[in-house]
Design an enzyme around this catalytic site. Structure first.
Site, PDB file in Angstrom:
ATOM      1  N   ASP A  10       0.671  -1.337   0.023  1.00  0.00           N
ATOM      2  CA  ASP A  10      -0.101   0.182  -0.205  1.00  0.00           C
ATOM      3  C   ASP A  10       0.785   1.127   0.042  1.00  0.00           C
ATOM      4  O   ASP A  10       1.998   0.815   0.622  1.00  0.00           O
ATOM      5  CB  ASP A  10      -1.005  -0.207   1.035  1.00  0.00           C
ATOM      6  CG  ASP A  10      -1.963   1.501   1.041  1.00  0.00           C
ATOM      7  OD1 ASP A  10      -2.547   1.959   0.573  1.00  0.00           O
ATOM      8  OD2 ASP A  10      -2.210   1.927   2.579  1.00  0.00           O
ATOM      9  N   LEU A  11       0.371   2.430  -0.133  1.00  0.00           N
ATOM     10  CA  LEU A  11       1.360   3.590  -0.573  1.00  0.00           C
ATOM     11  C   LEU A  11       0.141   4.416   0.887  1.00  0.00           C
ATOM     12  O   LEU A  11       2.160   4.514   1.952  1.00  0.00           O
ATOM     13  CB  LEU A  11       1.608   4.313  -1.384  1.00  0.00           C
ATOM     14  CG  LEU A  11       2.005   5.572  -1.370  1.00  0.00           C
ATOM     15  CD1 LEU A  11       3.284   5.815  -2.248  1.00  0.00           C
ATOM     16  CD2 LEU A  11       1.276   6.482  -3.236  1.00  0.00           C
ATOM     17  N   ASP A  12      -0.171   4.796   1.329  1.00  0.00           N
ATOM     18  CA  ASP A  12       0.013   6.463   2.139  1.00  0.00           C
ATOM     19  C   ASP A  12      -0.019   5.502   3.278  1.00  0.00           C
ATOM     20  O   ASP A  12      -0.391   4.473   3.961  1.00  0.00           O
ATOM     21  CB  ASP A  12      -1.455   6.894   2.072  1.00  0.00           C
ATOM     22  CG  ASP A  12      -1.896   7.206   0.717  1.00  0.00           C
ATOM     23  OD1 ASP A  12      -1.070   8.139   0.559  1.00  0.00           O
ATOM     24  OD2 ASP A  12      -2.579   7.458  -0.377  1.00  0.00           O
ATOM     25  N   THR A  18       1.431  10.159   4.272  1.00  0.00           N
ATOM     26  CA  THR A  18       0.834  11.352   3.366  1.00  0.00           C
ATOM     27  C   THR A  18      -1.243  11.186   3.699  1.00  0.00           C
ATOM     28  O   THR A  18      -1.641  11.984   3.773  1.00  0.00           O
ATOM     29  CB  THR A  18       0.678  10.918   1.701  1.00  0.00           C
ATOM     30  OG1 THR A  18       0.867   9.630   1.759  1.00  0.00           O
ATOM     31  CG2 THR A  18       1.738  11.874   0.676  1.00  0.00           C
ATOM     32  N   LYS A  46      -9.430   5.741   5.711  1.00  0.00           N
ATOM     33  CA  LYS A  46      -7.453   4.948   5.569  1.00  0.00           C
ATOM     34  C   LYS A  46      -8.350   3.704   3.916  1.00  0.00           C
ATOM     35  O   LYS A  46      -9.245   2.720   4.458  1.00  0.00           O
ATOM     36  CB  LYS A  46      -7.398   4.421   6.379  1.00  0.00           C
ATOM     37  CG  LYS A  46      -6.406   5.976   7.550  1.00  0.00           C
ATOM     38  CD  LYS A  46      -5.512   5.454   8.432  1.00  0.00           C
ATOM     39  CE  LYS A  46      -5.413   6.607   8.662  1.00  0.00           C
ATOM     40  NZ  LYS A  46      -4.548   5.948  10.029  1.00  0.00           N
ATOM     41  N   SER A 115      -2.825   0.963  -4.074  1.00  0.00           N
ATOM     42  CA  SER A 115      -2.971   1.974  -3.683  1.00  0.00           C
ATOM     43  C   SER A 115      -4.519   2.308  -3.881  1.00  0.00           C
ATOM     44  O   SER A 115      -4.658   2.063  -5.946  1.00  0.00           O
ATOM     45  CB  SER A 115      -2.291   2.968  -3.595  1.00  0.00           C
ATOM     46  OG  SER A 115      -2.480   4.256  -3.202  1.00  0.00           O
ATOM     47  N   ALA A 116      -5.037   3.100  -3.113  1.00  0.00           N
ATOM     48  CA  ALA A 116      -6.955   3.606  -3.842  1.00  0.00           C
ATOM     49  C   ALA A 116      -5.737   4.843  -4.331  1.00  0.00           C
ATOM     50  O   ALA A 116      -6.974   6.035  -5.027  1.00  0.00           O
ATOM     51  CB  ALA A 116      -7.493   3.788  -2.440  1.00  0.00           C
ATOM     52  N   LYS A 146     -10.746  -0.929  -2.249  1.00  0.00           N
ATOM     53  CA  LYS A 146     -10.933  -2.413  -0.716  1.00  0.00           C
ATOM     54  C   LYS A 146     -11.661  -1.370  -0.077  1.00  0.00           C
ATOM     55  O   LYS A 146     -12.276  -0.639  -0.429  1.00  0.00           O
ATOM     56  CB  LYS A 146      -9.414  -1.604  -0.201  1.00  0.00           C
ATOM     57  CG  LYS A 146      -8.194  -1.545  -1.327  1.00  0.00           C
ATOM     58  CD  LYS A 146      -7.379  -1.229  -0.273  1.00  0.00           C
ATOM     59  CE  LYS A 146      -5.979  -1.044  -1.241  1.00  0.00           C
ATOM     60  NZ  LYS A 146      -4.608  -0.775  -0.398  1.00  0.00           N
ATOM     61  N   GLU A 170       0.116  -3.811   5.031  1.00  0.00           N
ATOM     62  CA  GLU A 170      -1.631  -2.531   4.798  1.00  0.00           C
ATOM     63  C   GLU A 170      -1.395  -1.467   6.383  1.00  0.00           C
ATOM     64  O   GLU A 170      -0.563  -2.441   6.880  1.00  0.00           O
ATOM     65  CB  GLU A 170      -2.578  -3.110   4.277  1.00  0.00           C
ATOM     66  CG  GLU A 170      -2.977  -3.228   2.863  1.00  0.00           C
ATOM     67  CD  GLU A 170      -3.362  -1.869   2.808  1.00  0.00           C
ATOM     68  OE1 GLU A 170      -4.003  -1.415   3.877  1.00  0.00           O
ATOM     69  OE2 GLU A 170      -4.039  -2.110   1.553  1.00  0.00           O
ATOM     70  N   ASP A 171      -1.522  -0.444   5.477  1.00  0.00           N
ATOM     71  CA  ASP A 171      -1.809   0.158   7.459  1.00  0.00           C
ATOM     72  C   ASP A 171      -3.295  -0.035   8.066  1.00  0.00           C
ATOM     73  O   ASP A 171      -3.511   1.110   8.287  1.00  0.00           O
ATOM     74  CB  ASP A 171      -0.717   1.333   7.109  1.00  0.00           C
ATOM     75  CG  ASP A 171      -1.621   2.293   6.495  1.00  0.00           C
ATOM     76  OD1 ASP A 171      -2.156   2.112   5.576  1.00  0.00           O
ATOM     77  OD2 ASP A 171      -1.400   2.983   6.759  1.00  0.00           O
TER      78      ASP A 171
END
Length: 217
Positions: A10-12, A18, A46, A115-116, A146, A170-171
Site C-alpha cells: 500500500d502507499l499511504d 501522506t 483510510k 493503492s486507492a 478496497k 497494509e496499514d
C-alpha cells in the site's frame, strides 16, 4: 513462515505518511458541510477510494448534495491534497522502507504497489522510488476499491505471481480485508487493535526489518 515471491505495498501510511495530508484535505471539504471531521472519523476513510470517502463524509455530516456537485468536491479535495504534498521528497520515506526495497531487489522478489490513491505514480516519483516497482495499480486502474480484492489481484496478475505466493503490506483495516480476500498473506503495520484477520502485525516497518523480513522472502 512460508517464503513469498512477490511483495505488494500500500502507499499511504506504509511507504510515506501522506495520510495526514489526506485528512487535512478531507477536513477542509467536510467544513463546507459544517462538519468537523475528527481523526477518529478519518480512520473510516483510510484505504478506500476518493469517491467512497466523500460518500462517507456526507453521511457523517447528514448532508445530501446535488450529483452535479459531487465531482466538483472530489476535484477540490485532490487540488488541496496536491498542494499539501508539493514539497514531498525522499526524506519523507518512512523508516525501514528503503532497506526493505533494497533487500527485496537482492532476493529477486517482484515488487508492486496497490493503492486507492490516484496520485500514486506522482508520489513515487517525488520519493525517488519509481524504479523499484514492477507494477503500480492505483485508483485510476481499478473499478472497485478496497476492501474488494481487485487492486491486489490485478497486481499479482500483472507480475505473473499466484496470489498465494504474494505478501501484502497494509496499514488500513480495509486493506487487510482486501489482501485476505485476494488469498494473499496480509502483514498489518500499526496497532493490532485496528485490524482483523491479519497474518502478521508489526508496530512499524523498522521492527519488521529488524526481526522477520528474511523469514518472509
Amino acid at each position: 513462515m512460508k517464503k513469498h515471491d512477490c511483495a505488494l505495498f500500500d502507499l499511504d501510511g506504509v511507504i510515506v505518511d501522506t495520510a495526514k495530508f489526506h485528512f487535512l484535505a478531507w477536513k477542509k471539504i467536510a467544513s463546507t458541510f459544517n462538519y468537523d471531521l475528527t481523526s477518529n472519523d478519518n480512520e473510516q476513510l483510510k484505504g478506500i477510494s476518493r469517491s467512497d470517502s466523500l460518500q462517507i463524509i456526507l453521511k457523517m455530516a447528514n448532508t445530501v448534495i446535488e450529483p452535479s456537485k459531487f465531482e466538483k468536491y472530489l476535484a477540490q479535495k485532490n487540488l488541496d491534497y496536491l498542494d499539501f504534498i508539493k514539497d514531498l521528497g525522499p526524506e519523507d520515506i518512512l523508516p525501514g522502507i528503503f532497506e526493505t526495497l533494497i533487500f527485496l531487489n537482492k532476493r529477486k522478489v517482484k515488487i508492486g504497489l496497490g493503492s486507492a490513491s490516484k496520485n500514486a505514480e506522482v508520489i513515487l516519483s517525488k520519493l525517488g522510488l519509481t524504479s523499484f516497482f514492477g507494477i503500480v495499480i492505483d485508483g485510476n486502474k481499478v473499478n472497485k476499491s478496497k476492501p474488494h480484492p481487485e487492486v491486489f489481484l490485478r497486481g499479482s496478475s500483472a507480475l505473473g505471481v499466484a496470489p498465494e505466493k504474494c505478501l501484502v503490506f497494509e496499514d488500513s483495516a480495509s486493506g487487510i480485508i482486501s489482501a485476505k480476500a485476494a488469498g494473499m498473506t496480509a502483514v498489518a503495520i500499526g496497532d493490532p487493535d485496528k485490524f482483523l484477520n491479519e497474518d502478521f502485525c508489526y508496530p512499524d516497518f523498522m521492527s519488521l526489518v529488524q526481526n522477520d523480513l528474511d523469514k518472509l522472502f
